[in-house]
Design a protein around this motif. Structure first.
Motif, PDB file in Angstrom:
ATOM      1  N   CYS A  17     -18.130   1.984   8.093  1.00 32.51           N
ATOM      2  CA  CYS A  17     -16.740   2.147   7.663  1.00 32.51           C
ATOM      3  C   CYS A  17     -16.019   0.800   7.631  1.00 32.51           C
ATOM      4  CB  CYS A  17     -16.015   3.124   8.585  1.00 32.51           C
ATOM      5  SG  CYS A  17     -16.497   4.860   8.350  1.00 32.51           S
ATOM      6  N   ALA A  18     -16.310  -0.047   8.612  1.00 34.25           N
ATOM      7  CA  ALA A  18     -15.703  -1.381   8.632  1.00 34.25           C
ATOM      8  C   ALA A  18     -16.155  -2.194   7.426  1.00 34.25           C
ATOM      9  CB  ALA A  18     -16.071  -2.099   9.923  1.00 34.25           C
ATOM     10  N   MET A  19     -17.415  -2.066   7.041  1.00 33.14           N
ATOM     11  CA  MET A  19     -17.925  -2.778   5.869  1.00 33.14           C
ATOM     12  C   MET A  19     -17.252  -2.286   4.588  1.00 33.14           C
ATOM     13  SD  MET A  19     -22.003  -2.980   6.719  1.00 33.14           S
ATOM     14  CE  MET A  19     -22.670  -4.215   7.847  1.00 33.14           C
ATOM     15  N   LEU A  20     -17.056  -0.981   4.487  1.00 32.08           N
ATOM     16  CA  LEU A  20     -16.407  -0.425   3.304  1.00 32.08           C
ATOM     17  C   LEU A  20     -14.926  -0.803   3.255  1.00 32.08           C
ATOM     18  CD1 LEU A  20     -18.050   3.121   3.305  1.00 32.08           C
ATOM     19  CD2 LEU A  20     -18.525   1.246   1.711  1.00 32.08           C
ATOM     20  N   GLY A  25     -15.538  -9.336   3.838  1.00 33.57           N
ATOM     21  CA  GLY A  25     -15.732  -9.895   5.173  1.00 33.57           C
ATOM     22  C   GLY A  25     -16.908  -9.237   5.866  1.00 33.57           C
ATOM     23  N   ALA A  26     -16.619  -8.155   6.591  1.00 29.25           N
ATOM     24  CA  ALA A  26     -17.676  -7.440   7.304  1.00 29.25           C
ATOM     25  C   ALA A  26     -18.749  -6.923   6.356  1.00 29.25           C
ATOM     26  CB  ALA A  26     -17.074  -6.279   8.095  1.00 29.25           C
ATOM     27  N   GLY A  27     -18.343  -6.604   5.122  1.00 30.59           N
ATOM     28  CA  GLY A  27     -19.288  -6.047   4.163  1.00 30.59           C
ATOM     29  C   GLY A  27     -20.381  -6.995   3.737  1.00 30.59           C
ATOM     30  N   LYS A  28     -20.200  -8.287   3.967  1.00 31.46           N
ATOM     31  CA  LYS A  28     -21.196  -9.275   3.561  1.00 31.46           C
ATOM     32  C   LYS A  28     -22.037  -9.797   4.719  1.00 31.46           C
ATOM     33  CE  LYS A  28     -18.872 -10.973  -0.595  1.00 31.46           C
ATOM     34  NZ  LYS A  28     -18.354 -12.169  -1.302  1.00 31.46           N
ATOM     35  N   VAL A  75     -14.581  -6.892  14.239  1.00 33.37           N
ATOM     36  CA  VAL A  75     -13.471  -6.220  13.576  1.00 33.37           C
ATOM     37  C   VAL A  75     -13.014  -5.030  14.414  1.00 33.37           C
ATOM     38  CG1 VAL A  75     -14.158  -6.905  11.243  1.00 33.37           C
ATOM     39  CG2 VAL A  75     -15.079  -4.807  12.231  1.00 33.37           C
ATOM     40  N   PRO A  76     -11.745  -4.644  14.308  1.00 33.68           N
ATOM     41  CA  PRO A  76     -11.277  -3.454  15.017  1.00 33.68           C
ATOM     42  C   PRO A  76     -11.783  -2.181  14.349  1.00 33.68           C
ATOM     43  CG  PRO A  76      -9.522  -4.333  13.641  1.00 33.68           C
ATOM     44  CD  PRO A  76     -10.664  -5.321  13.563  1.00 33.68           C
ATOM     45  N   VAL A  77     -11.655  -1.077  15.040  1.00 25.49           N
ATOM     46  CA  VAL A  77     -12.051   0.213  14.466  1.00 25.49           C
ATOM     47  C   VAL A  77     -11.189   0.502  13.240  1.00 25.49           C
ATOM     48  CG1 VAL A  77     -12.179   2.692  14.849  1.00 25.49           C
ATOM     49  CG2 VAL A  77     -12.806   1.117  16.684  1.00 25.49           C
ATOM     50  N   PRO A  78     -11.801   0.718  12.067  1.00 30.29           N
ATOM     51  CA  PRO A  78     -11.023   0.985  10.848  1.00 30.29           C
ATOM     52  C   PRO A  78     -10.620   2.456  10.781  1.00 30.29           C
ATOM     53  CG  PRO A  78     -13.357   0.922  10.322  1.00 30.29           C
ATOM     54  CD  PRO A  78     -13.253   0.665  11.806  1.00 30.29           C
ATOM     55  N   GLY A  79      -9.588   2.821  11.520  1.00 32.65           N
ATOM     56  CA  GLY A  79      -9.248   4.226  11.710  1.00 32.65           C
ATOM     57  C   GLY A  79      -9.066   5.019  10.431  1.00 32.65           C
ATOM     58  N   GLU A  80      -8.355   4.445   9.439  1.00 34.22           N
ATOM     59  CA  GLU A  80      -8.088   5.188   8.215  1.00 34.22           C
ATOM     60  C   GLU A  80      -9.380   5.453   7.447  1.00 34.22           C
ATOM     61  OE1 GLU A  80      -7.456   6.107   4.137  1.00 34.22           O
ATOM     62  OE2 GLU A  80      -8.288   4.182   4.819  1.00 34.22           O
ATOM     63  N   MET A  81     -10.259   4.455   7.389  1.00 33.83           N
ATOM     64  CA  MET A  81     -11.524   4.620   6.679  1.00 33.83           C
ATOM     65  C   MET A  81     -12.434   5.604   7.413  1.00 33.83           C
ATOM     66  SD  MET A  81     -13.263   3.802   3.964  1.00 33.83           S
ATOM     67  CE  MET A  81     -12.503   2.278   3.333  1.00 33.83           C
ATOM     68  N   VAL A  82     -12.439   5.561   8.747  1.00 34.09           N
ATOM     69  CA  VAL A  82     -13.238   6.488   9.537  1.00 34.09           C
ATOM     70  C   VAL A  82     -12.850   7.931   9.229  1.00 34.09           C
ATOM     71  CG1 VAL A  82     -13.646   7.329  11.886  1.00 34.09           C
ATOM     72  CG2 VAL A  82     -13.794   4.886  11.401  1.00 34.09           C
ATOM     73  N   ARG A 138     -22.413   9.491  -3.019  1.00 37.72           N
ATOM     74  CA  ARG A 138     -21.023   9.877  -3.248  1.00 37.72           C
ATOM     75  C   ARG A 138     -20.045   9.335  -2.218  1.00 37.72           C
ATOM     76  NH1 ARG A 138     -21.649  16.225  -4.296  1.00 37.72           N
ATOM     77  NH2 ARG A 138     -19.365  16.085  -4.049  1.00 37.72           N
ATOM     78  N   THR A 139     -20.547   8.879  -1.082  1.00 38.05           N
ATOM     79  CA  THR A 139     -19.631   8.386  -0.045  1.00 38.05           C
ATOM     80  C   THR A 139     -19.942   6.970   0.411  1.00 38.05           C
ATOM     81  OG1 THR A 139     -20.900   9.125   1.903  1.00 38.05           O
ATOM     82  CG2 THR A 139     -19.494  10.760   0.824  1.00 38.05           C
ATOM     83  N   GLY A 140     -21.141   6.470   0.134  1.00 40.07           N
ATOM     84  CA  GLY A 140     -21.537   5.163   0.636  1.00 40.07           C
ATOM     85  C   GLY A 140     -21.952   5.172   2.090  1.00 40.07           C
ATOM     86  N   ILE A 141     -22.079   6.344   2.691  1.00 41.64           N
ATOM     87  CA  ILE A 141     -22.446   6.481   4.096  1.00 41.64           C
ATOM     88  C   ILE A 141     -23.912   6.876   4.214  1.00 41.64           C
ATOM     89  CG2 ILE A 141     -22.044   7.749   6.246  1.00 41.64           C
ATOM     90  CD1 ILE A 141     -19.797   5.827   5.543  1.00 41.64           C
ATOM     91  N   SER A 142     -24.661   6.134   5.012  1.00 39.61           N
ATOM     92  CA  SER A 142     -26.063   6.449   5.292  1.00 39.61           C
ATOM     93  C   SER A 142     -26.141   7.459   6.431  1.00 39.61           C
ATOM     94  CB  SER A 142     -26.812   5.165   5.678  1.00 39.61           C
ATOM     95  OG  SER A 142     -28.047   5.456   6.303  1.00 39.61           O
TER      96      SER A 142
END
Length: 411
Positions: A17-20, A25-28, A75-82, A138-142
């Motif tokens: 979720c942080a990568m998305l 940043g975190a995504g790379k 990175v902090p917990v990405p609450g909205e993305m989670v 559909r979500t990008g989540i493994s």
């Protein structure tokens, strides 16, 4: 017909979720750590598989994690993305099974019993792989998926081939599957129970199989002994429900520096009461019991609770009860406070109660106005963010301590 239960477990969910949320940043980076700040008493919430190779794991102090893996992106917990991805994953899973249960923010049980004709008798593993790919596309989540005839076995199977793996325990193969594990690998067998069994010579699940039930009862007591006795033999009666009853909601904070000032503690208590009330109302629930937990600088924990005759939901009612409990705790022992928490329990749904006349609430009964104001605040924060509406007491003092929080029953 054998039960067919799947457990879909999101791989390194908070990291993904942080990568998305931060693709540039975190995504790379292959080295990502999610959690609190290293400059305070923050801890690791989750770490990427690359960071785990350096020894980083959930629950360890962030400072120690950075020393082990200094090149990691923190990175902090990405609450909205989670929250968003949880609902997206759930929506995909709902298309594959009529019964889906969210066991946590990143785990979902699916009951596939009786769907054989729907999927033209394809093997359960093939169905699981289609589910896995659909969620990724559909979500990008493994996700990793485990399958078995019971909940606990399905959960353990999901851990076998992570990440992005599938492992199905065939009917009749449950006992053989269980024999590979240590007793401490079983969900529900904590360190104390595992150590108690180790002292009696039982480390692996297979060590427990020759032990008869009366002997196990003498060690562990009736209910726990029977559960473990059957599970060691692959007998798992756990099934899937659309919603498991929620028992409590809580929020707590660990402070960067110990707090001794009672007024400051009450201000921070109000923050926690607001968070707890919002979580309670989001679930359409009310609570009868309010609990306050305090951890002092010497790591001594103290708590106090109050059960009322009628349930409440407003921030004001939760805070006024919690404040009385906190004052009682502080009157019995002063000194610096390291952690403060507010929880509510004995929950009921809105449909189960009429308007509450909570006559013995400190500060007066909870009124319909209290509830209306709390619900209006929820709508504003949902639209404009958590900081859109803050109690005046919090704004005036506005402590900046880099605290870290932990949601209670939703975790």
């Amino acid at each position: 017909m054998h039960p067919r239960i799947l457990l879909a477990d999101c791989d390194s969910y908070f990291v993904r979720c942080a990568m998305l949320a931060d693709p540039e940043g975190a995504g790379k980076s292959d080295l990502v750590i999610v959690g609190g700040s290293a400059s305070t008493r923050g801890v690791v919430t989750s770490a990427s598989y690359g960071a785990r190779k350096f020894g980083v794991h959930a629950g360890m102090p962030m400072g120690a994690a950075i020393r082990l893996c200094p090149k990691a992106v923190v990175v902090p917990v990405p609450g909205e993305m989670v929250s968003r991805k949880h609902h997206e994953v759930r929506a995909v899973l709902d298309e594959f099974s009529p019964v889906v249960e969210a066991a946590s923010v990143d785990e979902f049980y699916l009951d596939m019993t009786g769907t054989e004709m729907l999927y033209h008798d394809e093997p359960l593993e093939a169905t699981a792989r289609r589910i896995q790919q659909a969620v990724m596309d559909r979500t990008g989540i493994s996700i990793s998926i485990g399958g078995a005839t019971g909940r606990t076995l399905a959960k353990m199977a999901a851990s076998v081939n992570k990440p992005f793996g599938v492992h199905i325990v065939p009917p009749g193969g449950e006992a053989e599957f269980m024999s590979r594990f240590e007793l401490s690998d079983i969900p529900g067998v904590g360190p104390a129970l595992a150590e108690s069994l180790r002292r009696r010579g039982a480390i692996m699940v297979r060590d427990l199989v020759p032990i008869d039930l009366p002997t196990l009862v003498s060690w562990l007591g009736d209910s726990r002994a029977e559960w473990l006795y059957r599970l060691a033999r692959g007998e798992d009666a756990g099934r899937v429900t659309t919603r498991r009853p929620q028992k409590s909601v809580s929020h707590e904070r660990t402070f960067a520096q110990d707090v001794a000032d009672p007024e400051e503690l009450e201000t921070r208590l109000m923050m926690l009461a607001v968070d707890t009330g919002a979580s309670l109302r989001a679930e359409g629930l009310r609570a009868r019991t309010v609990t306050v937990r305090v951890r002092y600088s010497d790591f001594t924990d103290k708590s106090a609770a109050r059960t009322a005759p009628d349930p409440i939901e407003s921030d004001r009612a939760i805070f006024t009860i919690a404040r009385e409990l906190l004052r009682g705790l502080l009157a019995r022992r002063g000194g610096g406070v390291r952690l403060l928490g507010v929880g509510v329990s004995k929950l009921v749904g809105d449909e189960e109660e009429d308007l509450v006349l909570f006559d013995d609430t400190p500060g007066g009964p909870e009124t319909e106005r209290d509830r209306t104001l709390a619900q209006a605040a929820d709508r504003l924060r949902g639209r404009f963010g958590k900081g859109a509406l803050i109690p005046a007491r919090i704004v005036k003092r506005s402590p900046k301590d880099g605290t870290r929080g932990r949601g209670g029953s939703q975790e």
